[in-house]
Design an enzyme around this catalytic site. Structure first.
Site, PDB file in Angstrom:
ATOM      1  N   CYS A  56       0.861  -1.181   0.000  1.00  0.00           N
ATOM      2  CA  CYS A  56       0.000   0.000   0.000  1.00  0.00           C
ATOM      3  C   CYS A  56       0.901   1.236   0.000  1.00  0.00           C
ATOM      4  O   CYS A  56       1.749   1.379  -0.864  1.00  0.00           O
ATOM      5  CB  CYS A  56      -0.945  -0.060   1.208  1.00  0.00           C
TER       6      CYS A  56
ATOM      7  N   ASP B  38      -7.646  -1.049  -9.279  1.00  0.00           N
ATOM      8  CA  ASP B  38      -7.265  -0.254  -8.111  1.00  0.00           C
ATOM      9  C   ASP B  38      -7.365   1.219  -8.476  1.00  0.00           C
ATOM     10  O   ASP B  38      -6.588   1.719  -9.285  1.00  0.00           O
ATOM     11  CB  ASP B  38      -5.840  -0.610  -7.699  1.00  0.00           C
TER      12      ASP B  38
ATOM     13  N   HIS C 205      -7.085  -3.590  -3.863  1.00  0.00           N
ATOM     14  CA  HIS C 205      -6.059  -2.863  -3.132  1.00  0.00           C
ATOM     15  C   HIS C 205      -6.014  -3.381  -1.694  1.00  0.00           C
ATOM     16  O   HIS C 205      -7.026  -3.390  -0.993  1.00  0.00           O
ATOM     17  CB  HIS C 205      -6.392  -1.364  -3.141  1.00  0.00           C
TER      18      HIS C 205
END
Length: 260
Positions: A143, A198, A230
């Site tokens: 992330c 995403d 994601h």
């Protein structure tokens, strides 16, 4: 350090909390390594937005079980020691939108300049530990951690031999400090595993990132994981995808095996 045996990779491991002194204070961190005299190849693991928590420690434990010494810093240390946020055991931001209200400002406060400054301290902590082999290390991030990993590889090309990022967001924006702009300084081999559909890393950013890496002559592979959302590697969240997670582990361990 605490000895851990059993289902953590191929061997026993030792892990525990450590402090890392930075230019701006002290970052608490988790450090884990195989249960033996070492030394072992070093890996710097950057957290996702939810921070240093049991699941991140379990990921580091798995890497240690494969033969690596792993440091997982609390990159939000300026806002307090772990846990920085009050999170449920299972994280579902759609059910708890107030989670992002707390996390968003803290993420934004970690500027690229601060991240690079901190990275020097994290890498130095690995370099100075007798349990870590001499020479460059690997960096992996999840992330927001994928951005931090790329910034680190660009700022410290002599100290990072491999860099991986998984379900990273905003890696190639129009901003003047977009992570992809450091590609011409990267000497590490690079791998990115993008989440499918995403919104934080749409196809145009994927293309821009790949073009930057190619133009800079960086050895790299960028792949899209079909059906993965994601956050697909984070088993304590609603975004988890086992197929994507398994693929991520295969790619990461393959990269590390080639590096060390």
């Amino acid at each position: 350090m605490t000895s851990i045996h059993g289902n953590q990779g191929n061997q026993g491991i030792q892990g525990g909390d450590v402090d890392v002194r930075t230019e701006d204070g002290v970052a608490d961190a988790y450090f884990v390594h195989p249960d033996g005299p070492g030394p072992y190849p070093g890996v710097l693991l950057y957290q996702d937005a939810f921070g240093l928590r049991p699941h991140l420690r379990s990921m580091a434990d798995r890497l240690a079980g494969e033969g690596y010494a792993v440091l997982v810093p609390n990159v939000f240390y300026r806002h307090g020691r772990t846990p920085v946020f009050d999170l449920p055991a299972f994280i579902d931001p759609e059910a708890r939108p107030e989670i992002w209200q707390a996390i968003g400002p803290v993420m934004q406060a970690l500027t690229p300049e601060l991240a690079v400054r901190d990275a020097d301290a994290y890498l130095r902590r690995l370099e100075e530990d007798p349990l870590v082999t001499d020479g460059p290390v690997a960096v992996t991030g999840y992330c927001m951690g994928a951005r931090l990993a790329l910034y680190t590889a660009g700022a410290h090309p002599d100290r990072v031999a491999a860099m991986a990022g998984f379900h990273g967001g905003r890696l190639a924006t129009d901003a003047p400090d977009s992570p992809h702009l450091v590609a011409d300084r990267v000497t590490a081999e690079v791998y990115f595993g993008h989440a499918d559909a995403d919104s934080s890393m749409p196809p145009e950013q994927q293309r821009r990132l790949e073009e930057a890496l190619t133009a800079a002559g960086v050895r790299h592979r960028c792949e899209v994981y079909p059906g993965a959302h994601h956050g697909y590697t984070q088993a304590d969240t609603s975004a988890y995808d086992k197929d994507g997670d398994d693929r991520h582990w295969a790619a990461l361990l393959d990269l590390l095996a080639r590096t060390f």
